[in-house]
Scaffold this motif. Structure first.
Motif, PDB file in Angstrom:
ATOM      1  N   UNK A   5       0.787  -1.229   0.000  1.00 55.22           N
ATOM      2  CA  UNK A   5       0.000   0.000   0.000  1.00 55.22           C
ATOM      3  C   UNK A   5       0.818   1.277   0.000  1.00 55.22           C
ATOM      4  N   UNK A   6       2.140   1.179   0.088  1.00 57.22           N
ATOM      5  CA  UNK A   6       2.998   2.365   0.118  1.00 57.22           C
ATOM      6  C   UNK A   6       3.651   2.539  -1.249  1.00 57.22           C
ATOM      7  N   UNK A   7       3.483   3.702  -1.824  1.00 59.68           N
ATOM      8  CA  UNK A   7       4.148   4.020  -3.086  1.00 59.68           C
ATOM      9  C   UNK A   7       4.844   5.363  -2.946  1.00 59.68           C
ATOM     10  N   UNK A   8       5.913   5.517  -3.661  1.00 59.11           N
ATOM     11  CA  UNK A   8       6.633   6.787  -3.712  1.00 59.11           C
ATOM     12  C   UNK A   8       6.691   7.181  -5.178  1.00 59.11           C
ATOM     13  N   UNK A   9       6.052   8.293  -5.511  1.00 66.06           N
ATOM     14  CA  UNK A   9       5.908   8.698  -6.910  1.00 66.06           C
ATOM     15  C   UNK A   9       7.256   8.870  -7.615  1.00 66.06           C
ATOM     16  N   UNK A  10       8.157   9.575  -6.996  1.00 62.45           N
ATOM     17  CA  UNK A  10       9.447   9.883  -7.628  1.00 62.45           C
ATOM     18  C   UNK A  10      10.570   9.724  -6.592  1.00 62.45           C
ATOM     19  N   UNK A  11      10.922   8.513  -6.258  1.00 60.93           N
ATOM     20  CA  UNK A  11      11.916   8.326  -5.197  1.00 60.93           C
ATOM     21  C   UNK A  11      13.295   8.879  -5.532  1.00 60.93           C
ATOM     22  N   UNK A  12      13.554   9.089  -6.802  1.00 62.18           N
ATOM     23  CA  UNK A  12      14.865   9.583  -7.221  1.00 62.18           C
ATOM     24  C   UNK A  12      14.904  11.100  -7.364  1.00 62.18           C
ATOM     25  N   UNK A  13      13.842  11.781  -6.900  1.00 58.86           N
ATOM     26  CA  UNK A  13      13.768  13.232  -7.061  1.00 58.86           C
ATOM     27  C   UNK A  13      13.261  13.905  -5.790  1.00 58.86           C
ATOM     28  N   UNK A  14      13.461  15.220  -5.725  1.00 54.82           N
ATOM     29  CA  UNK A  14      12.977  16.047  -4.614  1.00 54.82           C
ATOM     30  C   UNK A  14      11.931  17.010  -5.170  1.00 54.82           C
ATOM     31  N   UNK A  15      10.910  17.314  -4.370  1.00 55.65           N
ATOM     32  CA  UNK A  15       9.873  18.259  -4.801  1.00 55.65           C
ATOM     33  C   UNK A  15      10.241  19.641  -4.276  1.00 55.65           C
ATOM     34  N   UNK A  22      16.044  16.320  -9.747  1.00 58.14           N
ATOM     35  CA  UNK A  22      17.061  15.429  -9.186  1.00 58.14           C
ATOM     36  C   UNK A  22      17.781  16.114  -8.021  1.00 58.14           C
ATOM     37  N   UNK A  23      18.175  15.338  -7.046  1.00 59.56           N
ATOM     38  CA  UNK A  23      18.938  15.883  -5.918  1.00 59.56           C
ATOM     39  C   UNK A  23      20.320  16.313  -6.413  1.00 59.56           C
ATOM     40  N   UNK A  24      20.803  17.434  -5.906  1.00 58.11           N
ATOM     41  CA  UNK A  24      22.124  17.925  -6.285  1.00 58.11           C
ATOM     42  C   UNK A  24      23.213  16.923  -5.914  1.00 58.11           C
ATOM     43  N   UNK A  25      23.003  16.197  -4.824  1.00 58.15           N
ATOM     44  CA  UNK A  25      24.027  15.251  -4.357  1.00 58.15           C
ATOM     45  C   UNK A  25      24.159  14.062  -5.299  1.00 58.15           C
ATOM     46  N   UNK A  26      23.074  13.728  -6.002  1.00 53.40           N
ATOM     47  CA  UNK A  26      23.093  12.547  -6.853  1.00 53.40           C
ATOM     48  C   UNK A  26      23.056  11.248  -6.064  1.00 53.40           C
ATOM     49  N   UNK A  27      22.845  11.350  -4.760  1.00 57.45           N
ATOM     50  CA  UNK A  27      22.864  10.159  -3.904  1.00 57.45           C
ATOM     51  C   UNK A  27      21.454   9.782  -3.461  1.00 57.45           C
ATOM     52  N   UNK A  28      21.327   8.549  -3.013  1.00 58.08           N
ATOM     53  CA  UNK A  28      20.077   8.023  -2.475  1.00 58.08           C
ATOM     54  C   UNK A  28      20.336   7.612  -1.027  1.00 58.08           C
ATOM     55  N   UNK A  29      19.275   7.636  -0.201  1.00 58.57           N
ATOM     56  CA  UNK A  29      19.388   7.144   1.170  1.00 58.57           C
ATOM     57  C   UNK A  29      18.395   6.009   1.367  1.00 58.57           C
ATOM     58  N   UNK A  38      15.107  -3.623   8.257  1.00 59.25           N
ATOM     59  CA  UNK A  38      15.533  -3.954   6.904  1.00 59.25           C
ATOM     60  C   UNK A  38      15.303  -2.759   6.000  1.00 59.25           C
ATOM     61  N   UNK A  39      16.069  -2.689   4.925  1.00 60.85           N
ATOM     62  CA  UNK A  39      15.903  -1.632   3.932  1.00 60.85           C
ATOM     63  C   UNK A  39      14.658  -1.948   3.111  1.00 60.85           C
ATOM     64  N   UNK A  40      13.717  -1.004   3.073  1.00 58.74           N
ATOM     65  CA  UNK A  40      12.474  -1.214   2.339  1.00 58.74           C
ATOM     66  C   UNK A  40      12.363  -0.327   1.105  1.00 58.74           C
ATOM     67  N   UNK A  41      13.334   0.531   0.896  1.00 62.63           N
ATOM     68  CA  UNK A  41      13.316   1.404  -0.272  1.00 62.63           C
ATOM     69  C   UNK A  41      14.440   2.413  -0.193  1.00 62.63           C
ATOM     70  N   UNK A  42      14.484   3.280  -1.193  1.00 69.51           N
ATOM     71  CA  UNK A  42      15.467   4.360  -1.234  1.00 69.51           C
ATOM     72  C   UNK A  42      14.796   5.621  -1.763  1.00 69.51           C
ATOM     73  N   UNK A  43      15.290   6.759  -1.311  1.00 73.99           N
ATOM     74  CA  UNK A  43      14.831   8.061  -1.794  1.00 73.99           C
ATOM     75  C   UNK A  43      16.032   8.968  -2.016  1.00 73.99           C
ATOM     76  N   UNK A  44      15.818  10.013  -2.802  1.00 78.72           N
ATOM     77  CA  UNK A  44      16.882  10.968  -3.093  1.00 78.72           C
ATOM     78  C   UNK A  44      17.371  11.636  -1.802  1.00 78.72           C
TER      79      UNK A  44
END
Length: 79
Positions: A5-15, A22-29, A38-44
């Motif tokens: 039930x959890x979705x992230x529209x644009x995990x590789x971007x910041x609003x 895109x995040x200036x850092x180019x990194x994901x957390x 446990x790791x369940x996902x990544x975001x910018x």
């Protein structure tokens, strides 16, 4: 990988400033599930430049946008 039930529209971007960028850092957390650790996902990952851009956009929207000119009753209804 995300919980059901959890979705992230644009995990590789910041609003920022009304746009997904895109995040200036180019990194994901990693997103860590507090229950299983446990790791369940990544975001910018935002860095200082992203935070400055977001703060500048918020400042401009607050002072130059419609908010300060709305009647108090309308602002209260939004809150």
């Amino acid at each position: 990988m995300l919980p059901n039930g959890v979705t992230i529209a644009h995990p590789d971007r910041l609003y920022i400033n009304g746009a997904w960028i895109p995040a200036q850092s180019g990194r994901m957390i990693d997103l860590i599930c507090p229950n299983t650790e446990t790791v369940v996902g990544q975001v910018a990952e935002a860095d200082e430049r992203d935070m400055d851009a977001a703060a500048d956009a918020a400042h401009a929207a607050f002072y130059d946008g419609p908010w300060p000119r709305l009647p108090v009753a309308e602002r209260m209804a939004c809150l």
